[in-house]
Design a protein around this motif. Structure first.
Motif, PDB file in Angstrom:
ATOM      1  N   GLY A   1      50.640  68.083 136.605  1.00 44.22           N
ATOM      2  CA  GLY A   1      50.539  67.275 135.212  1.00 44.22           C
ATOM      3  C   GLY A   1      49.762  67.947 133.948  1.00 44.22           C
ATOM      4  O   GLY A   1      50.098  67.963 133.002  1.00 44.22           O
TER       5      GLY A   1
ATOM      6  N   ILE B   1      58.842  61.313 144.647  1.00 42.28           N
ATOM      7  CA  ILE B   1      58.854  62.706 144.097  1.00 42.28           C
ATOM      8  C   ILE B   1      57.372  62.970 143.743  1.00 42.28           C
ATOM      9  O   ILE B   1      56.601  62.615 142.794  1.00 42.28           O
ATOM     10  N   THR B   2      56.656  63.924 144.629  1.00 41.57           N
ATOM     11  CA  THR B   2      55.321  63.778 144.564  1.00 41.57           C
ATOM     12  C   THR B   2      54.848  65.093 145.423  1.00 41.57           C
ATOM     13  O   THR B   2      55.374  65.393 146.330  1.00 41.57           O
ATOM     14  N   ARG B   3      53.486  65.236 145.135  1.00 41.17           N
ATOM     15  CA  ARG B   3      52.509  66.271 146.207  1.00 41.17           C
ATOM     16  C   ARG B   3      52.306  65.331 147.191  1.00 41.17           C
ATOM     17  O   ARG B   3      52.003  64.138 147.160  1.00 41.17           O
TER      18      ARG B   3
ATOM     19  N   LYS C   1      48.376  60.266 146.934  1.00 44.98           N
ATOM     20  CA  LYS C   1      49.427  59.501 146.442  1.00 44.98           C
ATOM     21  C   LYS C   1      50.065  58.544 147.481  1.00 44.98           C
ATOM     22  O   LYS C   1      51.132  57.708 147.444  1.00 44.98           O
TER      23      LYS C   1
ATOM     24  N   LEU D   1      60.923  63.976 147.726  1.00 42.42           N
ATOM     25  CA  LEU D   1      60.977  65.411 147.306  1.00 42.42           C
ATOM     26  C   LEU D   1      59.585  65.506 147.133  1.00 42.42           C
ATOM     27  O   LEU D   1      58.986  64.994 146.349  1.00 42.42           O
ATOM     28  N   GLY D   2      59.130  66.693 148.097  1.00 37.85           N
ATOM     29  CA  GLY D   2      57.512  66.881 147.851  1.00 37.85           C
ATOM     30  C   GLY D   2      57.120  68.023 148.677  1.00 37.85           C
ATOM     31  O   GLY D   2      57.784  68.204 149.633  1.00 37.85           O
TER      32      GLY D   2
ATOM     33  N   TYR E   1      60.157  70.843 149.590  1.00 42.16           N
ATOM     34  CA  TYR E   1      60.056  72.064 148.666  1.00 42.16           C
ATOM     35  C   TYR E   1      59.757  71.621 147.234  1.00 42.16           C
ATOM     36  O   TYR E   1      60.068  70.404 146.884  1.00 42.16           O
ATOM     37  N   PHE E   2      59.333  72.585 146.440  1.00 37.57           N
ATOM     38  CA  PHE E   2      59.515  72.184 144.970  1.00 37.57           C
ATOM     39  C   PHE E   2      60.633  72.558 144.160  1.00 37.57           C
ATOM     40  O   PHE E   2      61.113  73.772 144.282  1.00 37.57           O
ATOM     41  N   ASN E   3      61.286  71.636 143.654  1.00 33.16           N
ATOM     42  CA  ASN E   3      62.519  72.045 142.829  1.00 33.16           C
ATOM     43  C   ASN E   3      62.804  70.963 141.789  1.00 33.16           C
ATOM     44  O   ASN E   3      63.266  69.675 141.989  1.00 33.16           O
TER      45      ASN E   3
ATOM     46  N   TYR F   1      65.666  61.419 140.048  1.00 30.17           N
ATOM     47  CA  TYR F   1      65.240  60.231 139.123  1.00 30.17           C
ATOM     48  C   TYR F   1      66.487  59.695 138.574  1.00 30.17           C
ATOM     49  O   TYR F   1      66.488  58.397 138.228  1.00 30.17           O
TER      50      TYR F   1
ATOM     51  N   GLY G   1      49.660  59.625 135.716  1.00 26.59           N
ATOM     52  CA  GLY G   1      50.845  59.985 136.323  1.00 26.59           C
ATOM     53  C   GLY G   1      52.098  60.071 135.594  1.00 26.59           C
ATOM     54  O   GLY G   1      52.118  59.323 134.399  1.00 26.59           O
ATOM     55  N   LEU G   2      52.751  61.124 135.763  1.00 29.61           N
ATOM     56  CA  LEU G   2      54.050  61.441 134.649  1.00 29.61           C
ATOM     57  C   LEU G   2      55.089  60.807 135.609  1.00 29.61           C
ATOM     58  O   LEU G   2      56.204  60.328 134.949  1.00 29.61           O
ATOM     59  N   THR G   3      55.328  60.907 137.012  1.00 28.37           N
ATOM     60  CA  THR G   3      56.342  60.401 137.699  1.00 28.37           C
ATOM     61  C   THR G   3      56.952  59.045 137.393  1.00 28.37           C
ATOM     62  O   THR G   3      58.011  58.959 137.220  1.00 28.37           O
TER      63      THR G   3
ATOM     64  N   ILE H   1      58.641  59.244 133.899  1.00 27.88           N
ATOM     65  CA  ILE H   1      59.914  59.731 133.869  1.00 27.88           C
ATOM     66  C   ILE H   1      60.916  58.902 134.470  1.00 27.88           C
ATOM     67  O   ILE H   1      62.140  58.629 134.107  1.00 27.88           O
TER      68      ILE H   1
HETATM   69  P1  ADP Z   1      50.253  65.024 139.749  1.00 25.89           P
HETATM   70  O1  ADP Z   1      49.844  65.484 138.396  1.00 25.89           O
HETATM   71  O2  ADP Z   1      49.141  64.357 140.546  1.00 25.89           O
HETATM   72  O3  ADP Z   1      50.790  65.894 140.591  1.00 25.89           O
HETATM   73  P2  ADP Z   1      52.086  63.468 138.234  1.00 25.89           P
HETATM   74  O4  ADP Z   1      52.942  62.335 138.516  1.00 25.89           O
HETATM   75  O5  ADP Z   1      51.102  63.296 136.948  1.00 25.89           O
HETATM   76  O6  ADP Z   1      51.323  63.795 139.394  1.00 25.89           O
HETATM   77  O7  ADP Z   1      53.069  64.508 137.949  1.00 25.89           O
HETATM   78  C1  ADP Z   1      53.990  65.350 138.660  1.00 25.89           C
HETATM   79  C2  ADP Z   1      54.888  66.030 138.163  1.00 25.89           C
HETATM   80  O8  ADP Z   1      55.392  66.996 139.225  1.00 25.89           O
HETATM   81  C3  ADP Z   1      56.289  65.214 137.868  1.00 25.89           C
HETATM   82  O9  ADP Z   1      56.756  65.689 136.728  1.00 25.89           O
HETATM   83  C4  ADP Z   1      57.140  65.398 139.121  1.00 25.89           C
HETATM   84  O10 ADP Z   1      58.423  64.962 138.755  1.00 25.89           O
HETATM   85  C5  ADP Z   1      56.743  66.796 139.388  1.00 25.89           C
HETATM   86  N1  ADP Z   1      56.850  67.166 140.823  1.00 25.89           N
HETATM   87  C6  ADP Z   1      56.179  66.653 141.910  1.00 25.89           C
HETATM   88  N2  ADP Z   1      56.664  66.943 143.233  1.00 25.89           N
HETATM   89  C7  ADP Z   1      57.663  67.637 142.900  1.00 25.89           C
HETATM   90  C8  ADP Z   1      58.784  68.546 143.801  1.00 25.89           C
HETATM   91  N3  ADP Z   1      58.409  68.638 145.021  1.00 25.89           N
HETATM   92  N4  ADP Z   1      59.619  69.164 143.094  1.00 25.89           N
HETATM   93  C9  ADP Z   1      59.979  69.171 141.841  1.00 25.89           C
HETATM   94  N5  ADP Z   1      58.898  68.448 140.881  1.00 25.89           N
HETATM   95  C10 ADP Z   1      58.137  67.783 141.487  1.00 25.89           C
END
Ligand code: ADP
Length: 481
Positions: A19, A303-305, A310, A332-333, A359-361, A369, A385-387, A390
């Protein structure tokens, strides 16, 4: 004109791991450019896409001394994008490789170099900032250098500093001897009231001690980190500096995240026709993911790490019970192997209900979303948190734990008052989370009208950068006087 300089280790569209990159990418563009001349200093990572790097313009180079490491090459490149000037600090020894961070010991040295170089290039590029806005531990030594080694040089007089904490968990800690030797900083600042932290040296703490102001990315998190549970060992310092500490919420880029124009999704939609639009996106995604195609089944996503922060241990605890209800669960993560494997396992054993993209995509993220009915975010802590922001914009109802920025941005549903934009629970407890998920399912299936009104309220909420940028502007003005 007020001169503002950002120093950070990540910035969209050049380089992103979290983020932080979104914030550093969006905020400079959102500030009033008739009042503020904003420039950004970043490392010249060789993993920045070639389409940008090939356009970087070489300015000059010089050698800078770095403690016991002697004289080190500092190249300066520049690039202008959307009216913002970016400077990239070039040194292949530090900034090559396929990602910005790796070995911690090397990262420590890398960002000691980066912080000092960021200050050293200022007279060379002829930019005298009124304020240096530093981000996270990677820029933590900037205020420290400014008040020590750079103090005798009149060029640096009058510069004020702000440090923004995007995630207090990461602090840049190594032993005092090593950091003192790399930085060449005076030994007498490695004391518990300054850089020392549990016998080691702490770069973020240095920034927090020496900066004029400390900000973090939500009001609630600014309060939370003054308590031991969230304070990561620095709550005492934060309490001592609470007069200089404030929280300013992040926004999201409303051009990139706009379901009406987003080219990455199957069907564009707005607050007026989201029911149809989201159903079209959902069925297309179900097809793509190999899930049963059914617009009426509730789709809950993450959608997250995949890390402890988390709330994934809560999810693991109740996964079976959750999957016994009428839902589809889409993940997705990437992250910790145990969570990656857990979701792979459920995808394998519950093919009709679970899809796990490990994976990251970015494109897939947009599609999820747009397709989901709800997005789950049971974080143990969440600076902003941005998720969830969005998700709100795309009409996916956030189900969150009431912490940090989640608490400040998701208004809990109140069926009596007909208010709220999502669902939330208080304690970090799996059963509490499961109960609120069940409640959300109930509203979704039994009271769709109410659900849709909630979606509508969420889509209409404004979390663009406009408001946050105003708060940063006010902060800058208050410091410049
Ligand atoms: P952090 O910065 O703690 O990871 P945030 O919610 O602030 O959490 O931001 C995470 C951002 O990364 C969001 O825009 C989310 O959509 C994106 N994201 C996280 N994991 C993935 C993934 N595997 N693929 C694509 N986008 C991802």
């Amino acid at each position: 004109m007020k001169n503002i300089l950002f120093v950070a280790s990540e910035c969209v569209p050049f380089i992103k791991t979290g983020g932080l990159a979104d914030v550093v990418g969006a905020l400079p563009k959102s500030l009033d450019r008739t009042e503020f001349d904003v420039r950004v200093i970043l490392p010249d990572y060789t993993c920045i896409p070639e389409k940008y790097r090939s356009q970087f313009h070489y300015i000059t180079n010089f050698y800078m001394d770095l403690g016991s490491l002697g004289n080190i090459y500092v190249g300066i490149l520049s690039f202008e994008l959307d009216g913002v000037t970016y400077y990239f600090i070039d040194n292949e020894h530090y900034f090559s490789g396929d990602k910005p961070y790796g070995d911690m010991r090397f990262d420590i040295e890398k960002f000691c170099f980066f912080s000092k170089a960021a200050l050293s290039i200022l007279p060379v590029i002829g930019f005298h900032p009124d304020i240096i806005h530093c981000h996270d531990w990677q820029a933590g030594l900037v205020p420290v250098y400014l008040h020590t080694l750079f103090k005798p040089n009149p060029f640096y007089h009058g510069i004020r500093t702000i440090i923004t904490i995007h995630n207090l968990r990461f602090q840049g800690i190594w032993d005092i001897k090593t950091i003192q030797s790399i930085t060449g900083l005076p030994l007498d600042i490695f004391t518990p009231d300054r850089l020392e932290f549990q016998k080691d040296a702490n770069m973020l703490k240095g920034g927090m001690v020496y900066a004029d102001r400390i900000t973090t990315v939500s009001g609630t998190y600014a309060g939370e980190i003054q308590m031991p549970y969230y304070g990561e060992g620095l709550d005492g310092l934060l309490r001592a500096r609470h007069d200089s500490l404030s929280g300013i919420l992040n926004g999201i880029d409303y051009d990139i995240y706009n379901p009406q124009t987003d080219p990455k999704i199957e069907k564009n939609y707005s607050v007026k026709d989201f029911r149809k639009g989201k159903a079209a996106n959902k069925t297309k995604l179900q097809e793509e993911l190999g899930l049963p195609v059914n617009p009426d089944v509730m789709m809950i996503s993450m959608i997250t790490r995949l890390t402890d922060q988390k709330g994934l241990d809560l999810v693991a605890w109740v996964m079976e019970r959750m999957l016994d209800t009428e839902i589809q669960f889409v993940v997705l993560g990437t992250g910790d192997a145990n969570y990656e494997n857990m979701f792979r396992h459920y995808e394998w054993t519950r093919k009709d209900k679970v899809s796990a993209s490990i994976y990251f995509n970015d494109e897939r993220a947009h599609k999820i979303y747009a397709s989901s009915d709800a997005v789950l975010m049971p974080s143990s802590f969440e600076p902003c948190g941005l998720t969830q922001l969005i998700a709100l914009r795309y009409g996916s109802v956030p189900i969150v734990r009431e912490t940090g920025g989640l608490r400040d941005t998701v208004e809990p549903y109140n069926r009596f008052a007909g208010t709220g934009t999502g669902f939330s629970f208080t304690n970090y407890n799996a059963d509490e989370m499961l109960n609120i998920i069940f409640y959300a399912e109930q509203v979704y299936y039994d009271n769709r009208k109410e659900w849709d009104k909630m979606v509508e309220r969420g889509m209409k909420a404004d979390f663009s950068w406009k408001n946050s940028a105003k708060e940063y502007e006010a902060l800058y003005r208050s410091l410049i006087g």
